[in-house]
Each structure stands twice: as C-alpha cells, then as structure tokens.
Motif scaffolding. Structure first.
Motif, PDB file in Angstrom:
ATOM      1  N   ILE A   1      73.021  24.913  64.810  1.00  9.28           N
ATOM      2  CA  ILE A   1      71.903  24.042  65.163  1.00  9.28           C
ATOM      3  C   ILE A   1      72.486  22.729  65.652  1.00  9.28           C
ATOM      4  N   TRP A   2      71.892  22.182  66.718  1.00  6.43           N
ATOM      5  CA  TRP A   2      72.361  20.913  67.258  1.00  6.43           C
ATOM      6  C   TRP A   2      71.838  19.781  66.395  1.00  6.43           C
ATOM      7  N   ASP A   3      72.745  19.041  65.782  1.00  6.12           N
ATOM      8  CA  ASP A   3      72.412  17.907  64.924  1.00  6.12           C
ATOM      9  C   ASP A   3      72.453  16.652  65.793  1.00  6.12           C
ATOM     10  N   THR A   4      71.283  16.039  66.040  1.00  2.52           N
ATOM     11  CA  THR A   4      71.234  14.876  66.920  1.00  2.52           C
ATOM     12  C   THR A   4      71.882  13.645  66.307  1.00  2.52           C
ATOM     13  N   GLU A   5      71.969  13.566  64.983  1.00  2.00           N
ATOM     14  CA  GLU A   5      72.642  12.436  64.333  1.00  2.00           C
ATOM     15  C   GLU A   5      74.154  12.586  64.437  1.00  2.00           C
ATOM     16  N   TYR A   6      74.637  13.804  64.258  1.00  2.00           N
ATOM     17  CA  TYR A   6      76.060  14.127  64.346  1.00  2.00           C
ATOM     18  C   TYR A   6      76.484  14.280  65.796  1.00  2.00           C
TER      19      TYR A   6
ATOM     20  N   GLU B   1      77.069  20.639  67.185  1.00  2.00           N
ATOM     21  CA  GLU B   1      76.484  21.838  66.596  1.00  2.00           C
ATOM     22  C   GLU B   1      77.118  22.109  65.240  1.00  2.00           C
ATOM     23  N   LEU B   2      76.270  22.351  64.262  1.00  3.15           N
ATOM     24  CA  LEU B   2      76.716  22.682  62.919  1.00  3.15           C
ATOM     25  C   LEU B   2      76.081  24.005  62.513  1.00  3.15           C
ATOM     26  N   THR B   3      76.754  24.748  61.661  1.00  2.00           N
ATOM     27  CA  THR B   3      76.164  25.975  61.150  1.00  2.00           C
ATOM     28  C   THR B   3      75.082  25.608  60.143  1.00  2.00           C
ATOM     29  N   VAL B   4      74.208  26.550  59.869  1.00  2.69           N
ATOM     30  CA  VAL B   4      73.147  26.320  58.900  1.00  2.69           C
ATOM     31  C   VAL B   4      73.761  25.996  57.538  1.00  2.69           C
ATOM     32  N   GLN B   5      74.840  26.685  57.187  1.00  3.86           N
ATOM     33  CA  GLN B   5      75.504  26.423  55.906  1.00  3.86           C
ATOM     34  C   GLN B   5      76.051  24.991  55.862  1.00  3.86           C
TER      35      GLN B   5
ATOM     36  N   LEU C   1      66.037  19.249  58.171  1.00  3.21           N
ATOM     37  CA  LEU C   1      66.380  19.909  59.429  1.00  3.21           C
ATOM     38  C   LEU C   1      65.498  19.409  60.558  1.00  3.21           C
ATOM     39  N   GLU C   2      64.209  19.263  60.295  1.00  2.00           N
ATOM     40  CA  GLU C   2      63.283  18.749  61.303  1.00  2.00           C
ATOM     41  C   GLU C   2      63.659  17.325  61.710  1.00  2.00           C
ATOM     42  N   ASN C   3      64.038  16.506  60.741  1.00  2.00           N
ATOM     43  CA  ASN C   3      64.399  15.108  61.018  1.00  2.00           C
ATOM     44  C   ASN C   3      65.631  14.989  61.899  1.00  2.00           C
ATOM     45  N   ILE C   4      66.661  15.780  61.620  1.00  2.00           N
ATOM     46  CA  ILE C   4      67.910  15.617  62.369  1.00  2.00           C
ATOM     47  C   ILE C   4      67.896  16.306  63.718  1.00  2.00           C
ATOM     48  N   THR C   5      66.936  17.177  63.954  1.00  5.99           N
ATOM     49  CA  THR C   5      66.858  17.842  65.252  1.00  5.99           C
ATOM     50  C   THR C   5      65.735  17.277  66.113  1.00  5.99           C
ATOM     51  N   ASP C   6      65.029  16.287  65.619  1.00  3.52           N
ATOM     52  CA  ASP C   6      63.931  15.652  66.348  1.00  3.52           C
ATOM     53  C   ASP C   6      64.481  14.945  67.579  1.00  3.52           C
ATOM     54  N   GLN C   7      63.893  15.222  68.726  1.00  2.00           N
ATOM     55  CA  GLN C   7      64.351  14.622  69.976  1.00  2.00           C
ATOM     56  C   GLN C   7      63.555  13.376  70.352  1.00  2.00           C
TER      57      GLN C   7
END
Length: 92
Positions: A6-11, A14-18, A42-48
């Motif tokens: 999943i693409w982490d917008t803060e990081y 891409e990070l794995t779910v784990q 998850l919703e917070n960090i992937t929010d565009q």
C-alpha cells in the motif's frame, strides 16, 4: 485477501500490510496516532487530500503548495498572503 503493498503518503513509499500494521501498533503504543483502529489509520495515511493551513479548507494534495514556515497552502491563500506584501518561500 489483503493487497501485498500500500502506498503510504506520509512515508511516500510502498509498504506491505504487515509493515503498516507494525507501524500502526508502534505509533499507537507511543501515543503518536489518534486512529482508533488499523483501518482508520490506513485510511488516514493513504488519504490524497490535505488541509490548507490558513483557511482550513480541504483540497487534493496536488492543489496545495508547501511553504517553508506556514505549511500547506491553497493557491487562494498564497495569492492573499503575497498581495499583502508578505514573502513566502515555497518548497519545490
């Protein structure tokens, strides 16, 4: 089945779910997140979308510009600040 990454917008990567679950648990334990669940986190960090620091309105992150001292600003607020003779320094 969960996605492999999943693409982490803060990081900004891409990070794995784990990895994201471990990040959430560590931040929750340290009191660094207000998210009540992994799903909310998850919703917070992937929010565009993002918020203009001056007017408080929500915009797509692509519509905001980051100023060195003031944070993220919408175009309208950038124009208002500069029209009052204030200098702003936008990050590239």
């Amino acid at each position: 089945m969960e996605p492999s990454g999943i693409w982490d917008t803060e990081y900004d990567g891409e990070l794995t779910v784990q990895e994201l679950r471990e990040e959430y648990e560590a931040q929750k334990k340290a009191g660094e997140t207000e998210a009540e669940s992994f799903e909310e986190y998850l919703e917070n960090i992937t929010d565009q979308s993002g918020t203009c620091e001056w007017c408080g309105e929500r915009f797509q992150k692509s519509e905001l510009q980051e100023e060195v001292d003031l944070g993220f600003l919408c175009r309208r607020c950038v124009a208002a600040i500069t029209s009052h003779g204030e200098e702003i320094i936008l990050k590239q």
